[in-house]
Design a protein around this motif. Structure first.
Motif, PDB file in Angstrom:
ATOM      1  N   MET A   1      43.478  48.383  32.641  1.00 17.21           N
ATOM      2  CA  MET A   1      43.214  46.959  32.717  1.00 17.21           C
ATOM      3  C   MET A   1      42.458  46.594  33.991  1.00 17.21           C
ATOM      4  N   SER A   2      42.666  47.340  35.073  1.00 20.77           N
ATOM      5  CA  SER A   2      41.986  47.021  36.322  1.00 20.77           C
ATOM      6  C   SER A   2      40.478  47.230  36.222  1.00 20.77           C
ATOM      7  N   GLN A   3      40.027  47.978  35.196  1.00 20.79           N
ATOM      8  CA  GLN A   3      38.591  48.167  35.001  1.00 20.79           C
ATOM      9  C   GLN A   3      37.895  46.858  34.625  1.00 20.79           C
ATOM     10  N   LEU A   4      38.646  45.876  34.233  1.00 17.35           N
ATOM     11  CA  LEU A   4      38.079  44.578  33.874  1.00 17.35           C
ATOM     12  C   LEU A   4      38.082  43.587  35.037  1.00 17.35           C
ATOM     13  N   THR A   5      38.497  44.047  36.233  1.00 18.40           N
ATOM     14  CA  THR A   5      38.627  43.151  37.379  1.00 18.40           C
ATOM     15  C   THR A   5      37.318  42.444  37.715  1.00 18.40           C
ATOM     16  N   TYR A   6      36.254  43.205  37.930  1.00 17.71           N
ATOM     17  CA  TYR A   6      34.971  42.627  38.329  1.00 17.71           C
ATOM     18  C   TYR A   6      34.441  41.713  37.223  1.00 17.71           C
ATOM     19  N   LEU A   7      34.503  42.195  35.994  1.00 15.80           N
ATOM     20  CA  LEU A   7      34.039  41.396  34.857  1.00 15.80           C
ATOM     21  C   LEU A   7      34.881  40.122  34.713  1.00 15.80           C
ATOM     22  N   GLY A   8      36.164  40.237  34.936  1.00 17.73           N
ATOM     23  CA  GLY A   8      37.063  39.087  34.865  1.00 17.73           C
ATOM     24  C   GLY A   8      36.746  38.038  35.915  1.00 17.73           C
ATOM     25  N   LEU A   9      36.410  38.479  37.115  1.00 12.21           N
ATOM     26  CA  LEU A   9      36.031  37.535  38.167  1.00 12.21           C
ATOM     27  C   LEU A   9      34.751  36.797  37.800  1.00 12.21           C
ATOM     28  N   LEU A  10      33.793  37.515  37.242  1.00  7.60           N
ATOM     29  CA  LEU A  10      32.545  36.876  36.807  1.00  7.60           C
ATOM     30  C   LEU A  10      32.812  35.873  35.687  1.00  7.60           C
ATOM     31  N   ALA A  11      33.670  36.246  34.757  1.00  5.28           N
ATOM     32  CA  ALA A  11      34.024  35.331  33.665  1.00  5.28           C
ATOM     33  C   ALA A  11      34.702  34.085  34.232  1.00  5.28           C
ATOM     34  N   GLY A  12      35.551  34.271  35.231  1.00  3.36           N
ATOM     35  CA  GLY A  12      36.215  33.139  35.870  1.00  3.36           C
ATOM     36  C   GLY A  12      35.229  32.176  36.509  1.00  3.36           C
ATOM     37  N   VAL A  13      34.200  32.724  37.160  1.00  2.00           N
ATOM     38  CA  VAL A  13      33.166  31.884  37.769  1.00  2.00           C
ATOM     39  C   VAL A  13      32.476  31.053  36.685  1.00  2.00           C
ATOM     40  N   LEU A  14      32.170  31.680  35.567  1.00  5.03           N
ATOM     41  CA  LEU A  14      31.520  30.957  34.469  1.00  5.03           C
ATOM     42  C   LEU A  14      32.441  29.904  33.861  1.00  5.03           C
ATOM     43  N   VAL A  15      33.693  30.240  33.678  1.00  2.00           N
ATOM     44  CA  VAL A  15      34.649  29.303  33.080  1.00  2.00           C
ATOM     45  C   VAL A  15      34.823  28.061  33.965  1.00  2.00           C
ATOM     46  N   VAL A  16      34.815  28.266  35.268  1.00  2.00           N
ATOM     47  CA  VAL A  16      35.002  27.146  36.188  1.00  2.00           C
ATOM     48  C   VAL A  16      33.753  26.270  36.268  1.00  2.00           C
ATOM     49  N   THR A  17      32.555  26.867  36.208  1.00  2.00           N
ATOM     50  CA  THR A  17      31.337  26.081  36.418  1.00  2.00           C
ATOM     51  C   THR A  17      30.657  25.608  35.128  1.00  2.00           C
ATOM     52  N   ALA A  18      30.873  26.272  34.021  1.00  2.00           N
ATOM     53  CA  ALA A  18      30.216  25.880  32.763  1.00  2.00           C
ATOM     54  C   ALA A  18      30.518  24.427  32.362  1.00  2.00           C
ATOM     55  N   PRO A  19      31.739  23.949  32.557  1.00  2.00           N
ATOM     56  CA  PRO A  19      32.018  22.553  32.183  1.00  2.00           C
ATOM     57  C   PRO A  19      31.191  21.530  32.952  1.00  2.00           C
ATOM     58  N   LEU A  20      30.626  21.910  34.098  1.00  2.00           N
ATOM     59  CA  LEU A  20      29.797  20.961  34.856  1.00  2.00           C
ATOM     60  C   LEU A  20      28.609  20.493  34.020  1.00  2.00           C
ATOM     61  N   GLU A  21      28.051  21.413  33.247  1.00  2.00           N
ATOM     62  CA  GLU A  21      26.928  21.061  32.367  1.00  2.00           C
ATOM     63  C   GLU A  21      27.394  20.102  31.274  1.00  2.00           C
ATOM     64  N   LEU A  22      28.540  20.376  30.716  1.00  2.00           N
ATOM     65  CA  LEU A  22      29.035  19.583  29.596  1.00  2.00           C
ATOM     66  C   LEU A  22      29.614  18.235  30.020  1.00  2.00           C
ATOM     67  N   LEU A  23      30.377  18.230  31.093  1.00  2.00           N
ATOM     68  CA  LEU A  23      31.068  17.005  31.506  1.00  2.00           C
ATOM     69  C   LEU A  23      30.192  16.075  32.331  1.00  2.00           C
ATOM     70  N   LEU A  24      29.378  16.653  33.210  1.00  2.00           N
ATOM     71  CA  LEU A  24      28.560  15.821  34.098  1.00  2.00           C
ATOM     72  C   LEU A  24      27.105  15.717  33.659  1.00  2.00           C
ATOM     73  N   HIS A  25      26.750  16.479  32.641  1.00  2.00           N
ATOM     74  CA  HIS A  25      25.371  16.466  32.124  1.00  2.00           C
ATOM     75  C   HIS A  25      24.358  16.689  33.256  1.00  2.00           C
ATOM     76  N   VAL A  26      24.534  17.764  33.988  1.00  2.00           N
ATOM     77  CA  VAL A  26      23.672  18.043  35.136  1.00  2.00           C
ATOM     78  C   VAL A  26      22.307  18.590  34.730  1.00  2.00           C
ATOM     79  N   ARG A  27      22.142  18.932  33.464  1.00  2.00           N
ATOM     80  CA  ARG A  27      20.850  19.346  32.903  1.00  2.00           C
ATOM     81  C   ARG A  27      20.265  20.609  33.543  1.00  2.00           C
ATOM     82  N   VAL A  28      21.098  21.573  33.817  1.00  2.00           N
ATOM     83  CA  VAL A  28      20.604  22.841  34.363  1.00  2.00           C
ATOM     84  C   VAL A  28      19.990  23.676  33.252  1.00  2.00           C
ATOM     85  N   TYR A  29      20.663  23.810  32.140  1.00  2.00           N
ATOM     86  CA  TYR A  29      20.165  24.665  31.049  1.00  2.00           C
ATOM     87  C   TYR A  29      18.907  24.120  30.375  1.00  2.00           C
TER      88      TYR A  29
END
Length: 114
Positions: A1-29
């Motif tokens: 399971m520890s082999q997913l540590t780095y990938l999990g951290l990256l996923a966490g970064v995306l999970v935390v910041t992705a809603p900014l596009e949806l909730l605040l409509h920052v128009r990055v994408y």
């Protein structure tokens, strides 16, 4: 399971910041060209730098915390993703701060809408 540590951290970064596009409509994408201009130079420089460091024996990555999938030059796939995910999250965060505070970040609002 520890082999997913780095990938999990990256996923966490995306999970935390992705809603900014949806909730605040920052128009990055929708402004993907602007995003590419921000991310591609950093991506190229840092991937080349890491490949050089790996080749010189100055840098290595633990197979304990990564999937063990190495791309040409010995760079782990997670490291390549890091150089895409973190800048994307940074741009999302910057645009969210601009939206919430009204800060122009050095460029006019009408330019930011393009």
């Amino acid at each position: 399971m520890s082999q997913l540590t780095y990938l999990g951290l990256l996923a966490g970064v995306l999970v935390v910041t992705a809603p900014l596009e949806l909730l605040l409509h920052v128009r990055v994408y929708p402004r993907w060209r602007r995003l590419l201009v921000a991310v591609v130079p950093e991506f190229v420089v840092f991937v080349v730098w890491v490949l050089y460091a790996i080749a010189q024996g100055h840098w290595d990555y633990s197979d304990t915390y990564t999937l063990g999938v190495r791309l040409p030059g010995g760079i782990p796939v997670e490291e390549v993703l890091f150089f895409l995910v973190v800048p994307l999250a940074s741009v999302l965060a910057l645009e969210a701060v601009r939206k919430v505070t009204g800060w122009d970040a050095g460029y006019p609002a009408e330019e930011a809408q393009r």
